[in-house]
Design a protein around this motif. Structure first.
Motif, PDB file in Angstrom:
ATOM      1  N   UNK A 148       0.847  -1.189   0.000  1.00 50.00           N
ATOM      2  CA  UNK A 148       0.000   0.000   0.000  1.00 50.00           C
ATOM      3  C   UNK A 148       0.886   1.244   0.000  1.00 50.00           C
ATOM      4  N   UNK A 149       0.689   2.101  -0.989  1.00 49.69           N
ATOM      5  CA  UNK A 149       1.402   3.364  -1.095  1.00 49.69           C
ATOM      6  C   UNK A 149       0.409   4.494  -0.857  1.00 49.69           C
ATOM      7  N   UNK A 150       0.926   5.667  -0.507  1.00 49.26           N
ATOM      8  CA  UNK A 150       0.038   6.790  -0.220  1.00 49.26           C
ATOM      9  C   UNK A 150       0.696   8.096  -0.640  1.00 49.26           C
ATOM     10  N   UNK A 151      -0.123   9.043  -1.138  1.00 44.48           N
ATOM     11  CA  UNK A 151       0.380  10.370  -1.464  1.00 44.48           C
ATOM     12  C   UNK A 151      -0.647  11.409  -1.033  1.00 44.48           C
ATOM     13  N   UNK A 152      -0.447  12.640  -1.472  1.00 45.60           N
ATOM     14  CA  UNK A 152      -1.314  13.803  -1.264  1.00 45.60           C
ATOM     15  C   UNK A 152      -1.120  14.421   0.124  1.00 45.60           C
ATOM     16  N   UNK A 153      -0.625  15.649   0.113  1.00 46.49           N
ATOM     17  CA  UNK A 153      -0.464  16.405   1.356  1.00 46.49           C
ATOM     18  C   UNK A 153       0.871  16.229   2.040  1.00 46.49           C
ATOM     19  N   UNK A 154       1.789  15.493   1.443  1.00 51.55           N
ATOM     20  CA  UNK A 154       3.081  15.217   2.079  1.00 51.55           C
ATOM     21  C   UNK A 154       4.039  16.369   1.802  1.00 51.55           C
ATOM     22  N   UNK A 155       4.477  17.032   2.858  1.00 54.69           N
ATOM     23  CA  UNK A 155       5.348  18.195   2.699  1.00 54.69           C
ATOM     24  C   UNK A 155       6.647  18.089   3.496  1.00 54.69           C
ATOM     25  N   UNK A 156       6.879  16.957   4.154  1.00 54.12           N
ATOM     26  CA  UNK A 156       8.090  16.836   4.972  1.00 54.12           C
ATOM     27  C   UNK A 156       8.467  15.377   5.144  1.00 54.12           C
ATOM     28  N   UNK A 157       9.705  15.166   5.600  1.00 52.51           N
ATOM     29  CA  UNK A 157      10.137  13.817   5.934  1.00 52.51           C
ATOM     30  C   UNK A 157       9.353  13.242   7.093  1.00 52.51           C
ATOM     31  N   UNK A 158       8.919  14.099   8.016  1.00 51.56           N
ATOM     32  CA  UNK A 158       8.099  13.629   9.133  1.00 51.56           C
ATOM     33  C   UNK A 158       6.778  13.051   8.631  1.00 51.56           C
ATOM     34  N   UNK A 159       6.185  13.670   7.604  1.00 45.11           N
ATOM     35  CA  UNK A 159       4.960  13.128   7.015  1.00 45.11           C
ATOM     36  C   UNK A 159       5.211  11.731   6.458  1.00 45.11           C
ATOM     37  N   UNK A 160       6.350  11.537   5.819  1.00 42.95           N
ATOM     38  CA  UNK A 160       6.686  10.233   5.248  1.00 42.95           C
ATOM     39  C   UNK A 160       6.816   9.190   6.352  1.00 42.95           C
TER      40      UNK A 160
END
Length: 398
Positions: free
Chosen positions: A323-335
């Motif tokens: 499962x992969x996810x995107x949208x709204x990721x703006x930092x390494x912490x989000x990852x």
């Protein structure tokens, strides 16, 4: 009063960059800084094409707010002197737990375009996704990053002969994964683009032409490189507009996914899934991955927030597919938060595009340096030394 010798040891001259691009990028401490630099380096119509989203842009805003409101739960008294940021994604090891999303018409953002991004992805050991609407051919991307890992984002046209041709190109160029986009049955005009008079393929009114001339560096690079056009589709013939119209398919069905599974021997990911039910449907026909995505908030406004869906989809199909996810990721912490919630990997788009607009290839490198540094710092402060140690105990929705 401090002694002169002591003062001398404390004073260090700042790093000097004679190149103006390098000088700008040295000031970028985060992706938000790259965004501001990008806004100043390209015409408004170009920046808004990348930065904008559908209609009221609520899908993108809500996704970013959800990530911002996630709360970490760290553990202390752990030896975190060395951390491992690598991750196995769709059968191959990546040095970082994210991939670069497909973005059409990258040469509009900067004349260096897709080859620059692919070479940076190779440098950092992560996958790069090439769009069907790329302004560089698959063969040229493969040549720009011969040791890189390349994925191909496919719009499944009604003409299966065209689909077969694109799959053949991907196989010949050494692409190992096809990303079948499910959330784009039609082309969606966005408000910012309408206001700016921007069309895809790009054309400009007198006003947008005048505004572009306020950014002579961008303009000169575009003149030298020539008019960007969808090179992946070039062999199909016709105008750029005709090529683009061919690839959108309002009749796309689960039967087409089944057919594609049989036609493509590499990894197959269903991109644009926005519900648990659809995740189950595509998993049942044998895809290797489910990509939770709202196309960066660029299609259906007020769509579900992918990271909110993530734990539910992982619980339902996570033992069968990645499962992969995107949208709204703006930092390494989000990852890191996405991995903790169960994602195999995150996918970033605007983050590296801001870097591309801000400084071409060097700007993309800066974006990757920022994200990789933030991932490592977040892991250490959470008290984990490998991504496999992350789980839902490390993060919660507020």
């Amino acid at each position: 009063m401090a002694k002169p010798a002591r003062m001398k040891s404390l004073l260090r001259p700042p790093k000097i960059a004679w190149n103006p691009t390098e000088r700008r990028l040295l000031r970028a401490a985060g992706i938000d800084d790259l965004r501001l630099l990008a806004r100043n380096q390209v015409p408004r119509m170009v920046f808004d094409y990348t930065d904008g989203a559908a209609d009221s842009e609520r899908s993108l805003t809500r996704a970013r707010e959800t990530f911002a409101n996630l709360e970490f739960q760290p553990s202390v008294l752990r030896d975190v002197s060395v951390v491992d940021t690598s991750r196995t994604v769709l059968g191959k090891r990546s040095r970082l737990p994210f991939a670069l999303a497909p973005v059409g018409f990258a040469r509009v953002m900067h004349a260096e375009g897709e080859p620059a991004v692919a070479s940076v992805a190779q440098q950092f050991g992560i996958p790069y996704s090439l769009s069907t609407l790329a302004t560089t051919s698959m063969a040229d991307v493969a040549a720009a990053a011969p040791q890189g890992r390349h994925w191909f984002q496919l719009y499944f046209a009604e003409d299966r002969a065209l689909v077969k041709e694109l799959l053949a190109q991907a196989a010949e160029a050494g692409f190992d994964t096809v990303l079948l986009t499910l959330d784009t049955p039609i082309s969606v005009p966005r408000r910012r683009d309408i206001r700016n008079g921007l069309t895809i393929p790009p054309s400009m009114s007198l006003g947008t032409f005048a505004e572009a001339c306020l950014h002579p560096g961008w303009w000169l690079r575009q003149i030298r490189a020539g008019t960007p056009s969808p090179q992946v589709l070039a062999a199909t013939g016709g105008s750029a507009s005709d090529m683009i119209k061919r690839v959108f398919n309002p009749r796309l069905s689960i039967e087409d996914v089944e057919w594609l599974r049989g036609a493509w021997s590499g990894k197959l990911v269903a991109k644009g899934v926005q519900s648990v039910a659809d995740a189950k449907r595509v998993a049942d026909v044998g895809v290797d991955g489910v990509w939770l995505s709202t196309h960066g908030g660029r299609k259906l406004d007020r769509a579900p927030v992918p990271v909110e869906l993530l734990p539910h989809v992982v619980d339902e199909v996570g033992e069968r597919v990645e499962v992969l996810v995107d949208t709204g990721i703006t930092s390494g912490a989000d990852i890191v938060a996405a991995i903790a919630l169960g994602a195999t990997a995150a996918v970033v788009g605007r983050a590296y595009q801001y870097g591309l607009m801000a400084g071409g290839r060097r700007g993309v490198v800066t974006a990757m340096e920022i994200l990789s540094r933030e991932i490592e710092v977040t892991m250490k402060l959470l008290g984990v030394t490998s991504l496999d140690q992350l789980d839902r105990s490390h993060v919660r929705f507020r």
